[in-house]
Design an enzyme around this catalytic site. Structure first.
Site, PDB file in Angstrom:
ATOM      1  N   HIS A  55       0.843  -1.187   0.000  1.00  9.42           N
ATOM      2  CA  HIS A  55       0.000   0.000   0.000  1.00  9.42           C
ATOM      3  C   HIS A  55       0.887   1.249   0.000  1.00  9.42           C
ATOM      4  O   HIS A  55       1.971   1.227   0.590  1.00  9.42           O
ATOM      5  CB  HIS A  55      -0.888   0.025   1.233  1.00  9.42           C
ATOM      6  CG  HIS A  55      -1.888  -1.078   1.300  1.00  9.42           C
ATOM      7  ND1 HIS A  55      -2.908  -1.081   2.229  1.00  9.42           N
ATOM      8  CD2 HIS A  55      -2.044  -2.212   0.573  1.00  9.42           C
ATOM      9  CE1 HIS A  55      -3.640  -2.158   2.075  1.00  9.42           C
ATOM     10  NE2 HIS A  55      -3.128  -2.871   1.073  1.00  9.42           N
ATOM     11  N   GLU A  57       0.614   3.940   1.698  1.00 12.36           N
ATOM     12  CA  GLU A  57       0.825   4.479   3.039  1.00 12.36           C
ATOM     13  C   GLU A  57       1.944   3.741   3.766  1.00 12.36           C
ATOM     14  O   GLU A  57       2.669   4.332   4.567  1.00 12.36           O
ATOM     15  CB  GLU A  57      -0.477   4.409   3.858  1.00 12.36           C
ATOM     16  CG  GLU A  57      -1.629   5.164   3.240  1.00 12.36           C
ATOM     17  CD  GLU A  57      -2.435   4.337   2.229  1.00 12.36           C
ATOM     18  OE1 GLU A  57      -3.440   4.865   1.723  1.00 12.36           O
ATOM     19  OE2 GLU A  57      -2.066   3.163   1.953  1.00 12.36           O
ATOM     20  N   CYS A  85      -6.096   1.704   5.858  1.00 10.30           N
ATOM     21  CA  CYS A  85      -6.572   0.457   6.458  1.00 10.30           C
ATOM     22  C   CYS A  85      -5.907   0.313   7.829  1.00 10.30           C
ATOM     23  O   CYS A  85      -5.048   1.120   8.202  1.00 10.30           O
ATOM     24  CB  CYS A  85      -6.233  -0.725   5.550  1.00 10.30           C
ATOM     25  SG  CYS A  85      -4.472  -1.130   5.481  1.00 10.30           S
ATOM     26  N   CYS A  88      -2.067   0.119   7.609  1.00 10.44           N
ATOM     27  CA  CYS A  88      -1.433   1.398   7.285  1.00 10.44           C
ATOM     28  C   CYS A  88      -1.566   2.394   8.431  1.00 10.44           C
ATOM     29  O   CYS A  88      -0.655   3.180   8.682  1.00 10.44           O
ATOM     30  CB  CYS A  88      -2.021   1.962   6.003  1.00 10.44           C
ATOM     31  SG  CYS A  88      -1.624   0.952   4.552  1.00 10.44           S
TER      32      CYS A  88
END
Length: 155
Positions: A55, A57, A85, A88
């Protein structure tokens, strides 16, 4: 409170999400901006490779941990097309990043998944502040959230 400057960086995060979709990946993008307004790092999802942890992030948290002081991290802002999420959010907290500005919320993504008939994801869809109490989160931004929704539904 979201400013015009925030909208500029948030627009870039949504543009990165569109780039991810064009590359065949889930449409998520994020930008790390210093307290002085300098774009320090940006990325989009790379989960299509089979590694669900790729991801943007997480990439931002890793980059910030390796390249910024604790003070610089705390003063920085993460702009992201979709609310972090749980994974993250935890990375954001562990590395000590500051404010988060989101285009679309976790609740929006849950509703879009349901609308599309997709099963729930493997991780509980928790708001950032559930995982990271005390986090400063601004957003969502309705006009950008609608655009993110279109990208998500196109994936």
């Amino acid at each position: 409170m979201i400013t015009d400057t925030d909208l500029t960086y948030l627009r870039r995060a949504v543009d990165l999400a569109a780039q991810a979709l064009e590359a065949g990946d889930e449409p998520f993008g994020s930008v790390l901006v210093s307290a002085e307004g300098e774009v320090l790092f940006e990325d989009h999802n790379h989960v299509v490779s089979g590694d669900g942890t790729q991801h943007p992030e997480i990439a931002i948290a890793r980059w910030a941990g390796a390249n910024l002081s604790l003070e610089q991290r705390a003063a920085a802002t993460v702009y992201t097309s979709g609310e972090h999420c749980a994974m993250c959010s935890a990375a954001h907290g562990w590395v000590g990043l500051g404010r988060i500005v989101i285009a679309a919320s976790t609740d929006m993504f849950v509703a879009w998944r349901e609308e599309l008939g997709r099963p729930p994801g493997p991780v509980a869809p928790l708001p950032i502040t559930t995982v990271l109490p005390g986090a400063l989160v601004d957003g969502p931004v309705p006009e950008l959230a609608a655009e993110v929704g279109k990208l998500y539904k196109a994936f």
